[in-house]
Design a protein around this motif. Structure first.
Motif, mmCIF file in Angstrom:
data_model
loop_
_atom_site.group_PDB
_atom_site.id
_atom_site.type_symbol
_atom_site.label_atom_id
_atom_site.label_comp_id
_atom_site.label_asym_id
_atom_site.label_seq_id
_atom_site.Cartn_x
_atom_site.Cartn_y
_atom_site.Cartn_z
ATOM 1 N N SER A 168 0.821 -1.206 0.000
ATOM 2 C CA SER A 168 0.000 0.000 0.000
ATOM 3 C C SER A 168 0.857 1.258 0.000
ATOM 4 O O SER A 168 1.689 1.458 0.906
ATOM 5 N N THR A 169 0.654 2.110 -1.001
ATOM 6 C CA THR A 169 1.399 3.374 -1.055
ATOM 7 C C THR A 169 1.110 4.246 0.171
ATOM 8 O O THR A 169 2.058 4.768 0.789
ATOM 9 N N PRO A 170 -0.158 4.438 0.580
ATOM 10 C CA PRO A 170 -0.398 5.231 1.799
ATOM 11 C C PRO A 170 0.294 4.647 3.032
ATOM 12 O O PRO A 170 0.795 5.398 3.883
ATOM 13 N N ALA A 171 0.339 3.313 3.122
ATOM 14 C CA ALA A 171 0.993 2.695 4.275
ATOM 15 C C ALA A 171 2.487 2.993 4.285
ATOM 16 O O ALA A 171 3.086 3.230 5.343
ATOM 17 N N VAL A 172 3.110 2.997 3.112
ATOM 18 C CA VAL A 172 4.544 3.296 3.037
ATOM 19 C C VAL A 172 4.796 4.748 3.437
ATOM 20 O O VAL A 172 5.736 5.049 4.189
ATOM 21 N N TYR A 173 3.953 5.664 2.958
ATOM 22 C CA TYR A 173 4.124 7.070 3.342
ATOM 23 C C TYR A 173 3.887 7.257 4.846
ATOM 24 O O TYR A 173 4.607 8.027 5.502
#
Length: 303
Positions: A181-186
């Motif tokens: 998940s991109t949001p999780a990485v950010y």
């Protein structure tokens, strides 16, 4: 029957510098994009209604595709049609080769391809400036998918400036079976860097390496602020990067927010050798070789 086919490339972030989140929640970015020779092809035909069909190769497995209404191609069509005061119509077929949800902007490539293809199909002659503005409304990576080559991205990545690039670069890309998940990485970046500066780090050494066409200098300058949080969430990605470098890659890097890992190699022959070595591991059933930099979204003609 009138139809148009547009090919759009995957991207790699050669440099991805991330600043502290702004008041609107977005992180300011300073990135260097490179378009590489993995493409999605989008074909659109005249039709009285609107439809989207997505074809994926067997190696992508049973990925969950968005519905027609949620597809970024439909969003692109609606924004372009609204700009010209018309209704979106057409029958769209997307043939995917860019890894899905892999940090290589396959969805953004499809959106850019849709803008170019529908502009031609509908005969609306959208200006380059307006196409780039609509692209930015669709997502941070979509303007670059239109431009291609190697480019500097600022803002959220949507403000794109072409860079001098004298090299021919060879990459090995290893997609992951499981998304990240991109949001999780950010979010994890924010956790790891609570005191991150407002301004993301610059990319001067990398820009100079592109201009010089030197693969060793480029390898030394590759940078991704999201790599550490991605590896923290998925430690096996770090193991894969180490393995690729041990097999002869000049440098391994997580593409964007991951989980695809990419490896810069000294030549086409070296890339094929690294790809062959990584293919021997059954945990990586798909290993791809691609060159860069390549053109952005463009019409494909046959014959």
């Amino acid at each position: 029957m009138s139809e148009r086919t547009v090919r759009a490339p995957a991207k790699i972030n050669l440099h991805l510098g991330v600043g502290a989140p702004r008041e609107d929640g977005y992180h300011p970015l300073l990135t260097v994009y490179q378009a590489v020779g993995l493409h999605d092809d989008l074909t659109v035909r005249e039709a009285e209604t609107w439809s989207v069909e997505v074809e994926v190769p067997d190696w992508m497995g049973g990925i969950a595709l968005p519905t027609v209404e949620d597809n970024i191609v439909t969003r692109a069509a609606r924004l372009l049609a609204r700009h010209h005061g018309i209704e979106p119509t057409g029958s769209v077929h997307v043939a995917k080769s860019i890894p899905v949800a892999g940090g290589m902007a396959g969805g953004s490539a499809d959106a850019a391809a849709a803008l170019v293809a529908l502009d031609r199909l509908w005969g609306v002659d959208t200006s380059d400036e307006d196409l780039l503005r609509i692209a930015a409304d669709l997502g941070s990576d979509v303007p670059f998918a239109l431009v291609g080559g190697s480019a500097l991205g600022t803002g959220r990545g949507e403000l794109v400036e072409a860079l001098t690039d004298t090299g021919t670069w060879w990459w090995v890309a290893v997609p992951s079976r499981d998304g990240l998940s991109t949001p999780a990485v950010y979010r994890h970046f924010d956790e790891l860097h609570p005191d991150a500066p407002c301004d993301p780090p610059p990319a001067d050494d990398l820009v100079a390496a592109l201009a010089a066409g030197d693969p060793h200098a480029l390898a030394a300058a590759l940078h991704n602020d999201l790599q550490a949080p991605a590896i923290d969430l998925r430690p096996e990605l770090g193991d894969l990067l180490d393995r690729g470098e041990a097999e002869g890659a000049l440098r391994g890097l997580i593409s964007g927010s991951g989980p695809t890992c990419v490896f810069l190699c000294e030549s086409a022959e070296a890339a094929r050798a690294v790809a062959g070595a990584l293919s021997d591991d059954e945990s990586h059933p798909v290993v791809l070789v691609a060159n860069g930099a390549v053109a952005g979204a463009h019409l494909v003609t046959y014959g």
